[in-house]
Design a protein around this motif. Structure first.
Motif, PDB file in Angstrom:
ATOM      1  N   PRO A 112      -7.590  53.298  67.569  1.00  0.00           N
ATOM      2  CA  PRO A 112      -8.783  52.793  66.879  1.00  0.00           C
ATOM      3  C   PRO A 112      -8.899  51.276  67.056  1.00  0.00           C
ATOM      4  CG  PRO A 112      -7.528  54.285  65.480  1.00  0.00           C
ATOM      5  CD  PRO A 112      -6.669  53.996  66.663  1.00  0.00           C
ATOM      6  N   ARG A 130      -7.037  55.530  59.673  1.00  0.00           N
ATOM      7  CA  ARG A 130      -7.112  54.949  61.017  1.00  0.00           C
ATOM      8  C   ARG A 130      -5.964  53.969  61.243  1.00  0.00           C
ATOM      9  NH1 ARG A 130      -9.601  50.326  62.160  1.00  0.00           N
ATOM     10  NH2 ARG A 130     -10.951  51.233  63.750  1.00  0.00           N
ATOM     11  N   GLY A 139     -10.625  53.130  72.514  1.00  0.00           N
ATOM     12  CA  GLY A 139     -10.284  54.251  71.660  1.00  0.00           C
ATOM     13  C   GLY A 139     -11.273  55.396  71.774  1.00  0.00           C
ATOM     14  N   LYS A 154     -18.200  56.431  63.667  1.00  0.00           N
ATOM     15  CA  LYS A 154     -17.111  55.727  64.341  1.00  0.00           C
ATOM     16  C   LYS A 154     -15.779  55.936  63.619  1.00  0.00           C
ATOM     17  CE  LYS A 154     -17.926  51.661  65.997  1.00  0.00           C
ATOM     18  NZ  LYS A 154     -18.166  50.205  66.172  1.00  0.00           N
ATOM     19  N   ASP A 158     -12.244  57.759  64.711  1.00  0.00           N
ATOM     20  CA  ASP A 158     -10.951  57.071  64.655  1.00  0.00           C
ATOM     21  C   ASP A 158      -9.886  57.964  64.016  1.00  0.00           C
ATOM     22  OD1 ASP A 158     -11.906  54.776  65.852  1.00  0.00           O
ATOM     23  OD2 ASP A 158     -12.217  53.692  63.968  1.00  0.00           O
TER      24      ASP A 158
END
Length: 202
Positions: A112, A130, A139, A154, A158
Protein backbone atom coordinates in the motif's frame (compact mmCIF):
# COMPACT_ATOMS: atom_id res chain seq x y z
CA UNK A 1 7.02 -17.63 4.32
CA UNK A 2 7.04 -15.23 1.36
CA UNK A 3 5.22 -12.41 3.16
CA UNK A 4 7.38 -12.50 6.29
CA UNK A 5 10.86 -13.33 4.96
CA UNK A 6 11.40 -13.94 1.24
CA UNK A 7 9.67 -10.70 0.19
CA UNK A 8 12.08 -8.57 2.25
CA UNK A 9 15.09 -10.44 0.84
CA UNK A 10 13.87 -9.88 -2.72
CA UNK A 11 13.19 -6.21 -1.98
CA UNK A 12 16.72 -5.64 -0.68
CA UNK A 13 18.50 -7.38 -3.56
CA UNK A 14 16.34 -5.86 -6.32
CA UNK A 15 16.46 -2.31 -4.92
CA UNK A 16 20.25 -2.47 -4.51
CA UNK A 17 20.78 -3.69 -8.08
CA UNK A 18 18.27 -1.15 -9.42
CA UNK A 19 19.97 1.77 -7.66
CA UNK A 20 23.33 0.75 -9.09
CA UNK A 21 21.92 0.42 -12.62
CA UNK A 22 19.93 3.66 -12.68
CA UNK A 23 22.39 5.86 -10.79
CA UNK A 24 23.31 7.81 -13.99
CA UNK A 25 19.60 8.54 -14.58
CA UNK A 26 19.14 9.66 -10.99
CA UNK A 27 22.08 12.05 -11.32
CA UNK A 28 20.75 13.61 -14.53
CA UNK A 29 17.22 14.03 -13.12
CA UNK A 30 18.62 15.55 -9.91
CA UNK A 31 20.50 18.21 -11.87
CA UNK A 32 17.52 18.81 -14.17
CA UNK A 33 15.12 19.38 -11.27
CA UNK A 34 17.62 21.50 -9.36
CA UNK A 35 17.38 24.17 -12.05
CA UNK A 36 13.71 23.65 -12.98
CA UNK A 37 12.54 24.04 -9.37
CA UNK A 38 14.06 27.52 -9.10
CA UNK A 39 16.22 26.80 -6.09
CA UNK A 40 13.66 24.65 -4.25
CA UNK A 41 15.88 21.58 -4.47
CA UNK A 42 15.57 18.28 -6.29
CA UNK A 43 14.38 16.06 -3.45
CA UNK A 44 11.27 15.96 -1.33
CA UNK A 45 11.30 14.47 2.18
CA UNK A 46 8.09 13.91 4.07
CA UNK A 47 7.06 11.92 7.11
CA UNK A 48 4.81 8.97 6.34
CA UNK A 49 3.51 6.05 8.42
CA UNK A 50 5.03 2.69 7.53
CA UNK A 51 4.54 -0.82 8.87
CA UNK A 52 2.65 -0.76 12.17
CA UNK A 53 2.15 2.99 11.53
CA UNK A 54 5.78 3.71 12.46
CA UNK A 55 6.78 7.11 11.03
CA UNK A 56 9.64 7.36 8.53
CA UNK A 57 10.75 9.92 5.94
CA UNK A 58 9.86 9.06 2.36
CA UNK A 59 12.22 10.27 -0.38
CA UNK A 60 10.91 11.46 -3.75
CA UNK A 61 12.04 13.74 -6.53
CA UNK A 62 10.52 17.18 -6.05
CA UNK A 63 8.28 18.19 -8.94
CA UNK A 64 7.11 21.62 -7.73
CA UNK A 65 8.63 24.97 -6.93
CA UNK A 66 8.17 26.70 -3.56
CA UNK A 67 6.57 29.79 -5.11
CA UNK A 68 4.23 31.75 -2.81
CA UNK A 69 1.62 34.47 -3.14
CA UNK A 70 1.89 38.00 -1.71
CA UNK A 71 0.74 36.74 1.72
CA UNK A 72 3.47 34.11 1.87
CA UNK A 73 1.19 31.15 1.19
CA UNK A 74 2.25 28.45 -1.24
CA UNK A 75 0.55 28.74 -4.62
CA UNK A 76 -1.84 25.91 -5.64
CA UNK A 77 -0.17 22.65 -6.71
CA UNK A 78 -1.10 23.05 -10.38
CA UNK A 79 0.64 26.45 -10.50
CA UNK A 80 3.83 25.20 -8.83
CA UNK A 81 4.09 22.02 -10.91
CA UNK A 82 6.77 22.72 -13.54
CA UNK A 83 6.89 21.27 -17.06
CA UNK A 84 9.88 19.20 -16.03
CA UNK A 85 8.05 18.14 -12.88
CA UNK A 86 4.97 17.14 -14.85
CA UNK A 87 7.10 14.90 -17.07
CA UNK A 88 8.93 13.37 -14.11
CA UNK A 89 5.63 12.70 -12.37
CA UNK A 90 3.79 11.37 -15.44
CA UNK A 91 6.58 8.87 -16.07
CA UNK A 92 6.73 7.98 -12.32
CA UNK A 93 10.44 8.88 -12.25
CA UNK A 94 9.67 10.87 -9.09
CA UNK A 95 9.17 7.55 -7.27
CA UNK A 96 12.66 6.18 -8.00
CA UNK A 97 14.44 7.66 -4.93
CA UNK A 98 12.13 5.52 -2.81
CA UNK A 99 14.38 2.60 -3.71
CA UNK A 100 16.58 4.02 -0.92
CA UNK A 101 13.63 3.64 1.47
CA UNK A 102 13.25 0.03 0.30
CA UNK A 103 16.94 -0.63 0.85
CA UNK A 104 16.67 0.76 4.39
CA UNK A 105 13.64 -1.39 5.16
CA UNK A 106 11.17 1.48 5.52
CA UNK A 107 9.29 0.36 2.42
CA UNK A 108 8.79 -2.58 0.08
CA UNK A 109 8.77 -2.59 -3.70
CA UNK A 110 5.09 -3.62 -3.60
CA UNK A 111 2.61 -2.64 -0.91
CA UNK A 112 0.00 0.00 0.00
CA UNK A 113 1.28 3.48 -0.81
CA UNK A 114 2.53 5.44 2.24
CA UNK A 115 0.00 8.19 2.96
CA UNK A 116 0.01 11.22 5.25
CA UNK A 117 0.31 10.84 9.06
CA UNK A 118 -2.75 13.01 9.65
CA UNK A 119 -4.89 10.32 8.01
CA UNK A 120 -4.13 7.78 10.76
CA UNK A 121 -6.92 8.96 13.04
CA UNK A 122 -9.42 8.97 10.16
CA UNK A 123 -9.15 5.30 9.17
CA UNK A 124 -11.73 2.76 10.22
CA UNK A 125 -10.26 -0.30 12.01
CA UNK A 126 -10.51 -2.23 8.75
CA UNK A 127 -8.81 0.53 6.71
CA UNK A 128 -6.03 0.78 9.31
CA UNK A 129 -5.04 -2.80 8.47
CA UNK A 130 -3.15 -1.39 5.47
CA UNK A 131 -0.31 -0.81 7.96
CA UNK A 132 0.11 -4.51 8.69
CA UNK A 133 2.68 -4.65 5.87
CA UNK A 134 5.42 -2.31 4.66
CA UNK A 135 4.18 0.43 2.31
CA UNK A 136 5.30 0.07 -1.31
CA UNK A 137 6.53 2.09 -4.26
CA UNK A 138 3.63 0.59 -6.17
CA UNK A 139 0.66 -1.41 -4.98
CA UNK A 140 -2.56 -3.20 -5.80
CA UNK A 141 -4.59 0.04 -5.63
CA UNK A 142 -2.14 1.79 -7.98
CA UNK A 143 -2.75 -0.97 -10.51
CA UNK A 144 -6.51 -0.65 -10.28
CA UNK A 145 -7.18 3.05 -10.68
CA UNK A 146 -4.35 4.82 -8.88
CA UNK A 147 -5.41 8.47 -8.35
CA UNK A 148 -8.52 8.08 -10.52
CA UNK A 149 -10.52 6.10 -7.92
CA UNK A 150 -12.13 7.18 -4.64
CA UNK A 151 -10.41 6.89 -1.28
CA UNK A 152 -12.92 4.26 -0.17
CA UNK A 153 -12.07 2.07 -3.16
CA UNK A 154 -8.34 2.67 -2.79
CA UNK A 155 -8.23 1.74 0.91
CA UNK A 156 -10.35 -1.36 0.28
CA UNK A 157 -7.83 -2.49 -2.35
CA UNK A 158 -4.96 -1.83 0.09
CA UNK A 159 -6.50 -4.15 2.66
CA UNK A 160 -7.18 -6.75 -0.03
CA UNK A 161 -3.45 -6.75 -0.76
CA UNK A 162 -2.60 -7.29 2.92
CA UNK A 163 -4.71 -10.47 2.85
CA UNK A 164 -3.35 -11.64 -0.53
CA UNK A 165 0.36 -10.77 -0.30
CA UNK A 166 1.98 -13.51 -2.38
CA UNK A 167 4.75 -13.72 -4.95
CA UNK A 168 2.15 -14.09 -7.70
CA UNK A 169 0.27 -10.96 -6.55
CA UNK A 170 3.52 -8.96 -6.50
CA UNK A 171 4.45 -10.18 -9.98
CA UNK A 172 1.04 -9.04 -11.26
CA UNK A 173 1.54 -5.61 -9.67
CA UNK A 174 4.98 -5.24 -11.25
CA UNK A 175 3.72 -5.97 -14.77
CA UNK A 176 0.57 -3.83 -14.44
CA UNK A 177 2.67 -0.97 -13.00
CA UNK A 178 5.07 -1.11 -15.95
CA UNK A 179 2.10 -1.07 -18.35
CA UNK A 180 0.46 1.89 -16.55
CA UNK A 181 3.71 3.87 -16.46
CA UNK A 182 4.30 3.35 -20.18
CA UNK A 183 0.72 4.45 -20.89
CA UNK A 184 0.96 7.26 -18.27
CA UNK A 185 -2.37 6.05 -16.96
CA UNK A 186 -4.29 7.34 -13.89
CA UNK A 187 -1.60 9.83 -12.82
CA UNK A 188 -4.03 12.47 -11.55
CA UNK A 189 -7.40 12.44 -9.85
CA UNK A 190 -10.43 13.89 -11.58
CA UNK A 191 -10.45 17.02 -9.40
CA UNK A 192 -6.82 17.97 -8.69
CA UNK A 193 -3.25 17.95 -9.99
CA UNK A 194 -2.61 15.37 -7.29
CA UNK A 195 -4.96 13.17 -5.28
CA UNK A 196 -7.34 15.20 -3.09
CA UNK A 197 -6.95 14.93 0.68
CA UNK A 198 -8.63 12.11 2.58
CA UNK A 199 -11.24 13.33 5.09
CA UNK A 200 -12.56 10.02 6.32
CA UNK A 201 -15.66 10.16 4.13
CA UNK A 202 -14.46 10.29 0.49
Amino acid sequence: MYKHFIKRLFDFIISLLALICISPILLVVTLWLHFANKGAGAFFFQERPGKDAKIFKVIKFKTMTDERDSDGNLLPDEQRLTKVGRFVRSTSIDELPQLINVLKGDMALIGPRPLLPQYLSLYSPEQARRHEVRPGISGWAQCHGRNAISWTEKLKLDVWYVDHCTLWTDIQVIFITIKNVLMRKDINSATAATMEYFNGNN
